[in-house]
Structures are given as C-alpha cells and as structure tokens.
Design an enzyme around this catalytic site. Structure first.
Site, PDB file in Angstrom:
ATOM      1  NE  ARG A 266      -3.804   0.178   0.108  1.00 46.81           N
ATOM      2  CZ  ARG A 266      -4.980   0.421  -0.605  1.00 46.81           C
ATOM      3  NH1 ARG A 266      -4.936  -0.259  -1.759  1.00 46.81           N
ATOM      4  NH2 ARG A 266      -5.569   0.897  -0.255  1.00 46.81           N
TER       5      ARG A 266
ATOM      6  CG  ASP B 228      -4.715   9.510   0.070  1.00 47.94           C
ATOM      7  OD1 ASP B 228      -4.299  10.644   1.000  1.00 47.94           O
ATOM      8  OD2 ASP B 228      -6.001   9.185   0.007  1.00 47.94           O
TER       9      ASP B 228
ATOM     10  CG  HIS C  83      -8.266   6.326  10.490  1.00 48.05           C
ATOM     11  ND1 HIS C  83      -9.750   6.482   9.396  1.00 48.05           N
ATOM     12  CD2 HIS C  83      -8.808   6.463  11.966  1.00 48.05           C
ATOM     13  CE1 HIS C  83     -10.766   6.442  10.468  1.00 48.05           C
ATOM     14  NE2 HIS C  83     -10.503   6.248  11.519  1.00 48.05           N
TER      15      HIS C  83
ATOM     16  CB  CYS D 109      14.400   2.347  15.493  1.00 52.74           C
ATOM     17  SG  CYS D 109      13.401   4.476  16.259  1.00 52.74           S
TER      18      CYS D 109
ATOM     19  N   GLY E 128     -16.829  12.644   0.682  1.00 52.79           N
ATOM     20  CA  GLY E 128     -16.430  11.645   0.100  1.00 52.79           C
ATOM     21  C   GLY E 128     -16.705  10.168   1.556  1.00 52.79           C
ATOM     22  CB  THR E 129     -16.691   9.709   4.980  1.00 50.07           C
ATOM     23  OG1 THR E 129     -16.722   9.339   5.900  1.00 50.07           O
ATOM     24  CG2 THR E 129     -17.491  11.378   4.780  1.00 50.07           C
TER      25      THR E 129
ATOM     26  CG  LEU F  74     -20.262   8.513  -6.191  1.00 52.73           C
ATOM     27  CD1 LEU F  74     -19.894   9.604  -7.529  1.00 52.73           C
ATOM     28  CD2 LEU F  74     -19.684   7.610  -6.450  1.00 52.73           C
ATOM     29  CD  GLU F  75     -23.511   5.236  -3.500  1.00 48.09           C
ATOM     30  OE1 GLU F  75     -23.351   4.524  -3.284  1.00 48.09           O
ATOM     31  OE2 GLU F  75     -24.029   5.076  -4.617  1.00 48.09           O
TER      32      GLU F  75
ATOM     33  CB  ALA G  81     -14.683  14.092  -4.582  1.00 43.90           C
TER      34      ALA G  81
HETATM   35 ZN    ZN Z   1      13.075   3.550  18.825  1.00 48.59          ZN
END
Ligand code: ZN
Length: 233
Positions: free
Chosen positions: A59, A94, A109, A136, A175-176, A202-203, A219
């Site tokens: 992703r 994104d 999120h 890390c 868009g939700t 959209l709907e 959108a």
């Molecule tokens: Zn760390």
C-alpha cells in the site's frame, strides 16, 4: 455565509477514489483471500507480522505512484486562501491532501508514510519497506510498524477534532458515508452545537439525514464548486 469563520472538513475514501486509491470494497473487501479486517488489526500483527507488513509495504508503495485530484487541489486552494479557522480531518492514510499543498490536515487514522517504533515511540516519515525489519533510526530496535490506526485502536487527536467542531460555523463531510463512528459522531456533535452541516458525497449515504444539506456527485466536481462558492461569497 458572510459571518462564517471556522470550517471543519472531514474527508474519506471518496475523495481519493478518483485518484485510483481503492478501499478493497470493490474486491469484496479482500486482499489475497484475506479480509482487510484480518490484516489491519493489532491481533493480526501479533499473529502474522510478515503478512501485515507485506500488505502495508504494498500500500505504501502504491500510494506514492498516485496523484492528488481536483478535489484535493480545491481544498488546498481553500486552505491557502481562508483567513479563518480551518481543519481538514481526514480518515485517509494517503498523503494526497499534503501533496496538493494543504497544510491544515489532521490524519485521524494515521498515515501509510509514517513509521512508529513500538520500542521507543518514535514516529518518522517512512517511504520504504518494513518487511525486512529495518532498525529504528532513534533506538536501533527492529520494532517498527506502520503508523496507521488499526481496527480496535483509538483514532488520533479526537480531543482536538471535537474542540474544532465546537468552534466551527460549518462542518463539511466529503466522500464518506458518515454512517461509521467516530466520524458519524462529528455531524451529530456539530448539530448539537448548532453548526451548519453539508455533505458532499457520490451518492446519498446512510448518514445523509444528519446533514442540513446533501449534494451528490463526484468529489472532483462538487468540491471545486463548493470551494469557489466559499471563496467567491
Ligand atoms: Zn525506536
């Protein structure tokens, strides 16, 4: 809209869909025969970390090849031009709002392009893979995970979101579906605070009945139109 000063915008998958970022709903919610709910949970990460890291590596790579669309660009234009308060709360992981140029963005999120070290709590931008367990950069432990909110985890910065909603003159959902909590709670909170509410989707959605006004269409058409209304009015 003459006395409008503070705007809170919530964006969801529908704003990124026209950039080619799918939500797996089209594929019946499946990725390689796995339900997305089964690769986006802390339990899945414990059970099969390779599977989860491979999914997120894919992703993370895919979204970097996508481009912001006219809806992201319109919100960036609003962000640049609007002197009043503005907060773009996105459910999307994104970075298309930022790449379009928006800066007042809150990722409730998390984001695909961040790593979170579970050993030292470091968070940093991360564009490469995690499957090979990179160290890390802060503490050297091999304990990085995607900095995304999984099913069953608390969304980020809810206090800041609700504080912004209470000060808002307008709440716009883009868009939700508006039907899934906690986002569904935002419009209800806004209504209780007598904030004007607008849905661009959209709907018609299950959440549409909560909004003062609901406009339906892509959108990339609705958002630039609405931004022009706000900036022109
Ligand atoms: Zn760390």
């Amino acid at each position: 809209m003459a006395d409008m000063r503070n705007i809170v915008i919530l964006t969801g998958a529908g704003i990124s869909a026209e950039s080619g970022i799918d939500t797996f709903r089209d594929a019946g919610g499946l990725w390689e025969q796995h339900k997305v709910e089964d690769v986006a949970t802390p339990e899945a990460f414990e059970r099969d970390p390779d599977l989860v890291l491979r999914f997120y590596d894919m992703r993370r790579e895919a979204i970097q090849a996508k481009q912001p669309n006219a809806a992201h660009e319109a919100l960036a234009k609003l962000d640049a031009a609007w002197d009043g308060g503005l907060l773009i709360v996105t459910q999307n992981v994104d970075d298309l709002h930022e790449r379009a140029g928006a800066s007042r963005v809150l990722h409730m999120h998390g984001t695909h392009l961040n790593a979170w070290c579970t050993a030292c709590d470091m968070r940093a931008k991360w564009t490469g893979p995690m499957l090979d367990r990179p160290a890390c950069p802060e503490c050297g432990e091999r304990a990085l995970r995607p900095d995304v909110v999984w099913f069953g985890e608390m969304p980020y910065e809810m206090d800041r979101i609700y504080a912004s909603l209470r000060k808002a003159d307008l709440f716009v959902s883009i868009g939700t579906s508006g039907a899934v909590y906690p986002a569904a709670g935002f419009v209800q909170e806004a209504r209780e605070m007598r904030v004007r509410t607008l849905e661009l989707n959209l709907e018609a959605s299950m959440g549409s009945r909560w909004f003062h006004e609901s406009r339906h269409g892509p959108a990339t058409q609705l958002v630039p139109q609405w931004v022009d209304e706000v900036l022109g009015g």
